[in-house]
Design a protein around this motif. Structure first.
Motif, short mmCIF file in Angstrom:
data_model
loop_
_atom_site.label_atom_id
_atom_site.label_comp_id
_atom_site.label_asym_id
_atom_site.label_seq_id
_atom_site.Cartn_x
_atom_site.Cartn_y
_atom_site.Cartn_z
N GLY A 3 -3.25 9.85 15.55
CA GLY A 3 -2.77 10.26 16.83
C GLY A 3 -2.74 9.09 17.91
N HIS A 4 -3.15 7.88 17.24
CA HIS A 4 -2.82 6.56 18.16
C HIS A 4 -2.48 5.30 17.22
N GLY A 32 -5.07 0.94 10.27
CA GLY A 32 -5.12 1.89 11.50
C GLY A 32 -6.04 1.67 12.44
N VAL A 33 -6.68 0.62 12.47
CA VAL A 33 -7.66 0.69 13.35
C VAL A 33 -7.58 -0.19 14.92
N VAL A 34 -7.99 0.40 15.81
CA VAL A 34 -7.88 -0.70 17.20
C VAL A 34 -9.13 -1.54 16.81
N VAL A 35 -8.85 -2.83 16.35
CA VAL A 35 -10.12 -3.88 16.26
C VAL A 35 -10.16 -4.71 17.29
N LEU A 36 -11.45 -5.03 17.97
CA LEU A 36 -11.88 -5.63 19.19
C LEU A 36 -12.59 -6.68 18.71
N THR A 37 -11.93 -8.06 18.85
CA THR A 37 -12.73 -9.18 18.44
C THR A 37 -13.09 -10.02 19.57
N ALA A 38 -14.55 -10.37 19.46
CA ALA A 38 -15.21 -10.85 20.50
C ALA A 38 -15.71 -12.37 20.07
N PHE A 39 -14.79 -13.53 20.35
CA PHE A 39 -15.10 -14.68 19.81
C PHE A 39 -14.68 -15.76 21.07
N VAL A 40 -15.49 -16.66 21.26
CA VAL A 40 -15.26 -17.78 22.14
C VAL A 40 -13.75 -18.12 21.98
N SER A 57 0.94 -1.20 -0.06
CA SER A 57 0.18 -0.11 0.04
C SER A 57 0.84 1.15 -0.05
N THR A 58 0.51 2.03 -0.88
CA THR A 58 1.25 3.35 -0.61
C THR A 58 0.88 4.12 0.85
N ALA A 101 1.73 5.82 8.84
CA ALA A 101 1.25 7.22 8.50
C ALA A 101 -0.13 7.26 8.86
N ARG A 102 -0.94 6.41 8.85
CA ARG A 102 -2.20 6.34 9.63
C ARG A 102 -2.28 6.65 11.01
N ALA A 103 -1.36 6.03 11.61
CA ALA A 103 -1.23 6.13 13.22
C ALA A 103 -0.72 7.64 13.48
#
Ligand SMILES: Nc1ncnc2c1ncn2[C@@H]1O[C@H](COP(=O)(O)OS(=O)(=O)O)[C@@H](OP(=O)(O)O)[C@H]1O
Ligand SMILES: Nc1ncnc2c1ncn2[C@@H]1O[C@H](COP(=O)(O)OP(=O)(O)O)[C@@H](O)[C@H]1O
Length: 219
Positions: free
Chosen positions: A40-41, A115-123, A28-29, A34-36
């Motif tokens: 700002g996170h 650049g996302v904080v991803v929250l996974t909710a799986f058993v 990716s270019t 750069a996203r962070a």
């Protein structure tokens, strides 16, 4: 004119594995760094695991709301929801759970790159499957969060009436009853969702993310 993979730094190596023959990775270019910087996170995978009713969805959504209110890029991938679409062809045999977690690991990796904080909710009951998801990303990117609530507490809650059905033999291979749950041995975080209140658990997780420099102090 199309540059050959060898001469263009945008291209990775030619893949010739399994079904991925003649596939070339395209870099990716816009980079994750750069996203962070722009947002700002940092991004991260917060991998919630635990028995049904242990509090994965409730806690992941509460942390997500806290981050969202601060303007951060965040998103919850929830087992029940993903099984309505991306994984609707899968059941609850060991091999279907393995494939479920493999797909979620790959999707979470894309969110990480976005650049996302991803929250996974799986058993995600099997250690090997969780470890495979962890191995897809770099050190510090995968934060395993054990929602620790005893089977008795979860069964008492029985938020969806599934434990009663499992005890009655109406649901086969139900985690904790007729299918195993392998507790994480060394998770980055173990939260006492069986004994502590929701707010305490949220504070615990937010504090960890700040301590790791993933998110700034909340205002
Ligand atoms: N046999 C069996 N075992 C466990 N859970 C079951 C089963 N059948 C249906 N459900 C419901 O499906 C949700 C779990 O889906 P997951 O994708 O998280 O499971 S797994 O990670 O692939 O093991 C789970 O959601 P949560 O209660 O949010 O954990 C249940 O509501
Ligand atoms: N500390 C806590 N964290 C998360 N949920 C909690 C907590 N304490 C009590 N609960 C309750 O436990 C239940 C957990 O249900 P849910 O989030 O659907 O679990 P899961 O997604 O693991 O199946 C909810 O009714 C929630 O209000």
């Amino acid at each position: 004119m199309t540059a050959s993979p060898a001469s263009n730094p945008a291209y990775g190596a030619l893949t010739n594995q399994g079904n991925s023959t003649n596939i070339v990775w395209h870099h990716s270019t816009v980079t994750r760094e750069a996203r962070a910087y722009q947002r700002g996170h940092r991004s991260a995978i917060l991998w919630f695991t635990g028995l049904s009713g242990s509090g994965k969805s409730t806690l992941a959504n509460a942390v997500n709301s806290a981050l969202f209110e601060q303007g951060m890029a965040c998103y919850v991938l929830d087992g029940d929801n993903i099984r309505h679409g991306l994984c609707k062809d899968l059941g609850f045999s060991d091999s279907d759970r393995e494939e479920n977690i493999r797909r979620i690991g790959e999707v979470a990796k894309l969110f990480l790159d976005a650049g996302v904080v991803v929250l996974t909710a799986f058993v995600s009951p099997f250690k090997a499957d969780r470890d495979r998801a962890r191995a897809l990303v770099g050190e510090g990117d995968f934060i395993e969060i054990h929602c620790a609530a005893d089977l008795g507490v979860c069964e008492e809650r029985d938020t969806k009436g599934l434990y009663a059905k499992a005890r009655a033999g109406e649901i086969k291979e139900f985690t904790g009853i007729s299918s195993p749950y392998e507790e994480p041995e060394l998770p980055e975080l173990r939260v006492d969702t069986g004994g502590q209140g929701l707010e305490e658990c949220v504070t615990h997780i937010i504090g960890y993310l700040q301590g790791q420099g993933i998110i700034p102090e909340l205002s």
